[in-house]
Design an enzyme around this catalytic site. Structure first.
Site, mmCIF file in Angstrom:
data_model
loop_
_atom_site.group_PDB
_atom_site.id
_atom_site.type_symbol
_atom_site.label_atom_id
_atom_site.label_comp_id
_atom_site.label_asym_id
_atom_site.label_seq_id
_atom_site.Cartn_x
_atom_site.Cartn_y
_atom_site.Cartn_z
ATOM 1 C CE1 TYR A 142 -36.856 75.451 49.706
ATOM 2 C CE2 TYR A 142 -36.597 73.904 51.634
ATOM 3 C CZ TYR A 142 -37.542 74.875 50.733
ATOM 4 O OH TYR A 142 -38.748 74.761 50.880
ATOM 5 C CE LYS A 187 -41.328 83.372 35.590
ATOM 6 N NZ LYS A 187 -42.755 83.790 35.560
ATOM 7 C CG ASP A 219 -45.939 82.406 35.621
ATOM 8 O OD1 ASP A 219 -45.582 81.184 34.916
ATOM 9 O OD2 ASP A 219 -45.666 83.363 35.263
ATOM 10 C CG ASP A 243 -41.868 74.037 50.225
ATOM 11 O OD1 ASP A 243 -42.332 72.996 50.886
ATOM 12 O OD2 ASP A 243 -41.993 75.140 50.361
ATOM 13 C CG ASP A 247 -47.848 73.020 51.298
ATOM 14 O OD1 ASP A 247 -47.382 71.812 51.421
ATOM 15 O OD2 ASP A 247 -47.887 73.707 52.249
#
Ligand code: IPM
Ligand code: MN
Length: 368
Positions: A142, A187, A219, A243, A247
């Site tokens: 970000y 990851k 994943d 983030d 959600d």
């Protein structure tokens, strides 16, 4: 001590939901003999419209002079159509996080039995789901160096060890208080930055022998969150992975309207619902204010006002139990955003008995 509270209503339904949380905090102040002073500031599209800046200097100063910040929502469709627009409401949010050093975003995921049917996930999968996401909020992709040319673009994902350490420390402390499980989502099979996160978490694991640590690739974690969400307790992740996962986790709860969050730093802390500005509902008094009211509850808990926070929690649980909800949760008998605030205020001040009296007085036969 919690005294000066900055309220940043923001855009869309932001002002309506923060109004209800303020009502609730005022009721808490009255019942428990506290004095809260609320001061409003501009942020997001509302701030661009008035000042040309999504996070004006005045708002920064207001936040810096307060004990806690309550934020509504940010975003306006008029800016969504053009991702290249040079001034955007979201910049205000990112600038605020960075300038106030709000590096740890905490998003609790809890299922309310009464609402388990709302989720698209099967009720048996949702049994015993209760976890919290610790998302790093002021670093990573970000905030790395950004470049966009006609024929290439890049977003750097840079993390300093100290940035990873400070949130890891909070996440381990939380795991030690809770079910003693921590899962780092990364990851590390591909990204160097993820390998740094692993190094740090492995170091902290040595200090917290009683916390069981697991490592999942993003994943796989995304899949596990739907297949077996009850395995999680504290989920620690970098900015972008957090983030996305938060959600996804909202799907378990059944509504984004029930997800609260806190964003903490060493000096300041901010409380906001996870949902967005829901512009279609703005001004209609139909938005669900519970996520913002729950965020106010988190504010009180962080300020070590446990009794006060529990009092809000009991009022919310009572509403859930009696199906006193907005239309997103209960399309049959629904209450408006402001009625929810009034009801929770009455529950805090006078207890459940008062609702019957109020319902007669206000001729609102749908209450209880
Ligand atoms: C959030 C939001 C923001 C983010 C956007 C609006 C920039 O999605 O708070 O989760 O990506 O952090
Ligand atoms: Mn998000």
């Amino acid at each position: 001590m919690l005294k000066n509270i900055t309220v940043l209503p923001g855009d869309g339904i932001g002002p309506e939901v923060t109004d209800q949380a303020v009502k609730v905090l005022e009721a808490i102040a009255e019942r428990f003999g506290h004095e809260f002073k609320f001061t409003c500031g501009l942020i997001g599209a509302a701030a661009i419209d008035k000042t040309g800046d999504p996070f004006p200097e005045e708002t920064l100063e207001l936040c810096q002079s307060s004990d806690a910040i309550l934020l509504g929502a940010i975003g306006d469709p008029k800016y969504d159509k053009d991702p290249n627009a040079s001034i955007r409401p979201e910049q205000g949010l990112l600038r605020m996080r960075k300038s106030l050093g709000l590096y740890a975003n905490v998003r609790p995921i809890k299922i309310y039995d009464k609402l388990a049917g709302l989720s698209v996930v099967k009720p048996e999968i949702l049994e015993n789901v209760d976890f919290v996401i610790y998302r790093e909020l002021t670093g990573g992709i970000y905030f790395g160096k950004k470049q966009k040319e006609a024929d290439f673009s890049s977003d750097e994902c840079l993390y300093f060890r100290s940035e990873v350490e400070r949130i890891t420390k909070l996440a381990f402390a939380e795991a030690a208080r809770r079910d003693k499980k921590l899962c780092l989502v990364d990851k590390a099979n591909v990204l160097e930055s993820s390998r740094l996160w692993r190094d740090v978490v492995m170091d902290y694991a040595k200090l917290y022998h009683d916390v069981e640590v697991e490592y999942l690739y993003i994943d796989n974690a995304a899949m596990q969150m739907i297949l077996n969400p009850s395995r999680f307790d504290v989920v620690l992740c970098s900015n972008m992975f957090g983030d996305i996962l938060s959600d996804e986790a909202s799907v378990l709860v059944g509504s984004l309207g029930l997800l609260a969050s806190s964003s903490r730093g060493d000096e300041y802390s901010l409380y906001e619902p996870v949902h967005g500005s829901y512009p279609e509902a703005a001004g209609k008094d139909i938005a669900n204010p519970l996520a913002t009211i729950m965020s106010a509850e988190m504010m009180l808990r962080d300020a070590e006002m446990e009794k006060e926070a529990d009092c809000i929690n009991r009022a919310i649980e009572f509403c859930m139990e009696k199906s006193i909800m907005t239309e997103d949760l209960n399309p049959d008998i629904h209450y408006s955003c402001s009625q929810m605030g009034d009801i929770i205020q009455a529950l805090i001040l006078d207890g459940p008995e008062s609702l019957k009296i109020r319902s007669i007085r206000e001729a609102n036969s749908t209450i209880l």
